[in-house]
Structure formats: C-alpha cells, structure tokens
Write a protein that holds these residues in place. Structure first.
Motif, PDB file in Angstrom:
ATOM      1  N   ASN A  72       0.798  -1.228   0.000  1.00 19.27           N
ATOM      2  CA  ASN A  72       0.000   0.000   0.000  1.00 19.27           C
ATOM      3  C   ASN A  72       0.829   1.275   0.000  1.00 19.27           C
ATOM      4  N   ILE A  73       2.093   1.156  -0.225  1.00 18.31           N
ATOM      5  CA  ILE A  73       2.903   2.373  -0.196  1.00 18.31           C
ATOM      6  C   ILE A  73       2.809   3.038  -1.561  1.00 18.31           C
ATOM      7  N   GLY A  74       2.497   4.305  -1.540  1.00 17.56           N
ATOM      8  CA  GLY A  74       2.351   5.003  -2.818  1.00 17.56           C
ATOM      9  C   GLY A  74       3.214   6.242  -2.839  1.00 17.56           C
ATOM     10  N   THR A  75       3.673   6.583  -4.004  1.00 19.04           N
ATOM     11  CA  THR A  75       4.491   7.780  -4.114  1.00 19.04           C
ATOM     12  C   THR A  75       3.616   8.938  -4.549  1.00 19.04           C
ATOM     13  N   ILE A  76       3.676  10.016  -3.793  1.00 11.99           N
ATOM     14  CA  ILE A  76       2.823  11.170  -4.087  1.00 11.99           C
ATOM     15  C   ILE A  76       3.549  12.145  -4.992  1.00 11.99           C
ATOM     16  N   LEU A  77       4.709  12.525  -4.578  1.00 11.13           N
ATOM     17  CA  LEU A  77       5.513  13.438  -5.384  1.00 11.13           C
ATOM     18  C   LEU A  77       6.852  12.765  -5.606  1.00 11.13           C
ATOM     19  N   ALA A  78       7.202  12.505  -6.825  1.00 11.68           N
ATOM     20  CA  ALA A  78       8.491  11.844  -7.051  1.00 11.68           C
ATOM     21  C   ALA A  78       9.155  12.383  -8.307  1.00 11.68           C
ATOM     22  N   LYS A  79       9.373  13.679  -8.296  1.00  7.61           N
ATOM     23  CA  LYS A  79      10.246  14.223  -9.323  1.00  7.61           C
ATOM     24  C   LYS A  79      11.647  13.927  -8.838  1.00  7.61           C
ATOM     25  N   PRO A  80      12.645  14.073  -9.693  1.00  6.70           N
ATOM     26  CA  PRO A  80      13.986  13.844  -9.178  1.00  6.70           C
ATOM     27  C   PRO A  80      14.218  14.688  -7.930  1.00  6.70           C
ATOM     28  N   ARG A  81      14.650  14.052  -6.897  1.00  2.00           N
ATOM     29  CA  ARG A  81      15.020  14.678  -5.637  1.00  2.00           C
ATOM     30  C   ARG A  81      13.842  15.282  -4.861  1.00  2.00           C
ATOM     31  N   VAL A  82      12.613  14.997  -5.264  1.00  2.00           N
ATOM     32  CA  VAL A  82      11.464  15.484  -4.504  1.00  2.00           C
ATOM     33  C   VAL A  82      10.581  14.289  -4.225  1.00  2.00           C
ATOM     34  N   THR A  83      10.546  13.832  -2.993  1.00  2.00           N
ATOM     35  CA  THR A  83       9.826  12.582  -2.732  1.00  2.00           C
ATOM     36  C   THR A  83       8.948  12.672  -1.492  1.00  2.00           C
ATOM     37  N   ILE A  84       7.701  12.268  -1.662  1.00  2.00           N
ATOM     38  CA  ILE A  84       6.848  11.946  -0.511  1.00  2.00           C
ATOM     39  C   ILE A  84       6.231  10.587  -0.807  1.00  2.00           C
ATOM     40  N   ARG A  85       6.337   9.674   0.124  1.00  2.00           N
ATOM     41  CA  ARG A  85       5.651   8.382  -0.023  1.00  2.00           C
ATOM     42  C   ARG A  85       4.663   8.240   1.118  1.00  2.00           C
ATOM     43  N   TYR A  86       3.553   7.595   0.807  1.00  2.00           N
ATOM     44  CA  TYR A  86       2.475   7.543   1.808  1.00  2.00           C
ATOM     45  C   TYR A  86       1.877   6.150   1.853  1.00  2.00           C
ATOM     46  N   ASN A  87       1.654   5.656   3.046  1.00  2.00           N
ATOM     47  CA  ASN A  87       0.993   4.374   3.243  1.00  2.00           C
ATOM     48  C   ASN A  87      -0.156   4.599   4.218  1.00  2.00           C
ATOM     49  N   SER A  88      -1.395   4.456   3.727  1.00  2.00           N
ATOM     50  CA  SER A  88      -2.544   4.842   4.554  1.00  2.00           C
ATOM     51  C   SER A  88      -2.863   3.822   5.640  1.00  2.00           C
ATOM     52  N   VAL A  89      -2.372   2.602   5.517  1.00  2.00           N
ATOM     53  CA  VAL A  89      -2.752   1.572   6.512  1.00  2.00           C
ATOM     54  C   VAL A  89      -1.521   0.859   7.057  1.00  2.00           C
ATOM     55  N   TYR A  90      -0.593   1.610   7.507  1.00  2.00           N
ATOM     56  CA  TYR A  90       0.654   0.999   7.973  1.00  2.00           C
ATOM     57  C   TYR A  90       0.452   0.168   9.237  1.00  2.00           C
ATOM     58  N   LEU A  91      -0.413   0.643  10.117  1.00  2.00           N
ATOM     59  CA  LEU A  91      -0.681  -0.099  11.347  1.00  2.00           C
ATOM     60  C   LEU A  91      -2.057  -0.742  11.300  1.00  2.00           C
ATOM     61  N   PRO A  92      -2.184  -1.961  11.799  1.00  2.00           N
ATOM     62  CA  PRO A  92      -3.496  -2.605  11.822  1.00  2.00           C
ATOM     63  C   PRO A  92      -4.362  -2.011  12.918  1.00  2.00           C
ATOM     64  N   LYS A  93      -5.662  -2.145  12.761  1.00  2.00           N
ATOM     65  CA  LYS A  93      -6.562  -1.718  13.830  1.00  2.00           C
ATOM     66  C   LYS A  93      -6.727  -2.912  14.748  1.00  2.00           C
ATOM     67  N   LYS A  94      -5.973  -2.951  15.777  1.00  2.00           N
ATOM     68  CA  LYS A  94      -5.966  -4.148  16.604  1.00  2.00           C
ATOM     69  C   LYS A  94      -5.871  -3.738  18.067  1.00  2.00           C
ATOM     70  N   LYS A  95      -6.716  -4.338  18.857  1.00  2.00           N
ATOM     71  CA  LYS A  95      -6.708  -4.011  20.273  1.00  2.00           C
ATOM     72  C   LYS A  95      -5.332  -4.333  20.858  1.00  2.00           C
ATOM     73  N   LYS A  96      -4.925  -3.568  21.803  1.00  2.00           N
ATOM     74  CA  LYS A  96      -3.670  -3.773  22.513  1.00  2.00           C
ATOM     75  C   LYS A  96      -2.442  -3.551  21.653  1.00  2.00           C
ATOM     76  N   ASP A  97      -2.600  -2.934  20.504  1.00  2.00           N
ATOM     77  CA  ASP A  97      -1.399  -2.567  19.768  1.00  2.00           C
ATOM     78  C   ASP A  97      -0.870  -1.245  20.303  1.00  2.00           C
ATOM     79  N   VAL A  98       0.282  -0.876  19.783  1.00  2.00           N
ATOM     80  CA  VAL A  98       0.961   0.234  20.434  1.00  2.00           C
ATOM     81  C   VAL A  98       0.222   1.554  20.286  1.00  2.00           C
TER      82      VAL A  98
END
Ligand SMILES: O=C(O)CCC(=O)C(=O)O
Ligand SMILES: [Fe+2]
Length: 296
Positions: A72-98
């Motif tokens: 689920n990792i996506g690149t938002i801005l990726a011109k040479p030397r300009v980068t933002i990557r975004y992952n909307s669901v990096y952590l699970p929705k789980k009880k007792k997680d951090v």
C-alpha cells in the motif's frame, strides 16, 4: 503552537517529583494487568515541552504487529530529488497494539506532550542511547519500507509528539542534524501536514517570495490514523513543513494524496481529535558515551 524538536529549552526539565507523581497517577488509573505491560523509559530532555523526559510505555515490542508495512505504499511526489511516499494503513486496527497504548498513556498523563528516544542530536554528535525494543520494531521495519530513502542507514532517533485538537507545529525545517528523510507514523486523529515555500532572498525571483504563509503554502498531505509518510530529499531540504492550529480541516485540491485516502474528497470537513506522531529519523553524527570514573 508546538516548537519543532530542534528547539532546546532546558527550563522545561521535568523534576523527578513530578515524574513520580505522574507515575503514581498512571499506576492508580490503570488496571494491574495493564500496569504489568508498562515499564519506564528514561529519556533525555530535549525539545520545548515540559514533562518530556520521563514516560511510561509498553515494552512488549516483540508482540506488536505491523501489518501491510510493505504494501500500500504510494508515491505522491516523485520528481527527481522530490519525494513523498504515503501508506494509509501501515498499522493494523488491533486491540492492545501500540497506538492504543500510546494514546491511552498520553491521555492519562495529559501533561506529557512529547518525548525523544535515541539521544539528543547535537552539532558535535549525538550521544546515542539506543532505542527501547518496542520502538525498534518500528525503526527496523520502517528501514525496510523506506529502502532507498535512508541509504541503508539505521534509524536511531524517535520523537513522539502529542497534539490535542487545535494544536499544531509552526512551519519549520528539520535541519541538518538529521539525515534528510523523515518517516512519520500517525496515531489517533488525522492531520494535514502542510508544505510551504521559503521566502526567497533572490530578488530576481518572481515567485514564492510572498511573506504570507497562505500564499507560500503549496501542498498538503492528509495523514490518516495509522498511516506512514516519508518525506525525503528536496521536500525535506528545501521546503518548510508544519501543522496548522485548527480543530478541523477542510479538504482542498492542495491535498496531494486524496487518491490514496479512503472516502475523503475535496470539500469534506474532518474534525481533529488527539493525535500522536512518531517521527522516526537517522542522526548521522553520533558519539560514543565516555564515562571517566576516577583518574584517567
Ligand atoms: O507531528 C508531526 O507529524 C510533525 C512533527 C515535526 O515536523 C517535527 O517534530 O519536526
Ligand atoms: Fe518537522
């Protein structure tokens, strides 16, 4: 308004008396089984906030699960030397997680808006203190997810910030004490991370030299709960970033990652609640701690 973590204000040191009081409060409020999950993590005093060098946190790093961390990792801005990557669901929705513990503990100890783990970055080098196991889970996996963005450097510094609804962080740059890629996990509320052009000193420049923050604001990234974002290269080095002091955000076409966010469209109004961010970075210059006990 929070200061960026590159500020240092020694007048905000926590006294052990306050810490003991807060510890007692936590132990009184949590159930015995919850208390057994927590251990104290002693942190150095950095940043601009009170009460930040002592905090209680779960230490069961091995039991935490980070799902989807390489998907689920996506690149938002990726011109040479300009980068933002975004992952909307990096952590699970789980009880007792951090994230639940983080939010829970920080809301019990409402006077704990920030702490640093790993050491105090300094131009002469950070005395590296290592990270507690529960944070290492994040740093090691984020190093994998962000492969190519950190040049295989180990992530040795974590800043935890809590923002109540209406709080933000002034536009700033993170500076040269850090490797120029930053990774941030968001817990609790969404927020908007706003990017601004610097005021250009160059008189020939016909653009981006407005003194108005609104006019210098050129893009925002919607950081959803449990998301991960990487900001790298020129996006880190050339531009300012900040979080506006608002209790809600109206989504505009300046939000660059809407196609990666579920059920959010231009015109929507999102109400903020408390948010905790884990800002995970590499401090390149480190020193080995030297203890001189007695005569050398
Ligand atoms: O909380 C965040 O997501 C941003 C924090 C930040 O920019 C900083 O601490 O330098
Ligand atoms: Fe920052």
């Amino acid at each position: 308004m929070k200061c960026p973590d590159t500020c240092v204000n020694n007048s905000t040191k926590l006294t052990s008396v306050v810490w003991l009081g807060l510890t007692a409060l936590c132990f009184k409020t949590c159930t015995p089984s919850t208390v057994s999950y927590f251990t104290k993590v002693l942190q150095p005093t950095t940043g601009c906030f009170p009460y930040q060098n002592r905090v209680l946190f779960p230490q069961n790093g091995g039991k935490m699960r980070l799902s989807n961390f390489n998907r689920n990792i996506g690149t938002i801005l990726a011109k040479p030397r300009v980068t933002i990557r975004y992952n909307s669901v990096y952590l699970p929705k789980k009880k007792k997680d951090v994230y639940a513990y983080t939010i829970g503990i920080l809301s019990v100890l409402t006077a704990l808006p920030s702490f640093v783990s790993g050491g105090l970055p300094h131009p002469k080098g950070m005395v590296s203190e290592g990270l507690p196991p529960w944070l290492k889970v994040y740093t090691e996996r984020i190093a994998v997810t962000g492969a190519g963005l950190f040049e295989d450097k180990s992530l040795n510094h974590v800043l935890v910030n809590e923002y109540k609804a209406g709080q933000g962080i002034m536009p700033h740059e993170d500076g040269s004490l850090f490797f120029p890629t930053v990774s941030t996990i968001s817990l609790g509320s969404h927020t908007l991370l706003d990017f601004y052009y610097h005021i250009k000193q160059d008189q020939d420049s016909t653009q981006n030299n407005s003194t108005s923050l609104d006019e210098r604001h050129f893009v925002s990234i919607l950081l959803e709960p449990r998301s991960l974002v990487f900001v790298a290269e020129d996006m880190y080095k050339l531009h300012l970033h900040g979080i506006a002091e608002r209790t809600s955000d109206v989504i505009t076409d300046k939000v660059a990652n809407l196609d990666m966010c579920k059920s959010v469209s231009v015109g929507d109004k999102l109400t903020r609640s408390a948010r905790v961010s884990l800002t995970i970075r590499h401090v390149p210059k480190t020193l080995k701690a030297k203890l001189f006990l007695g005569k050398r």
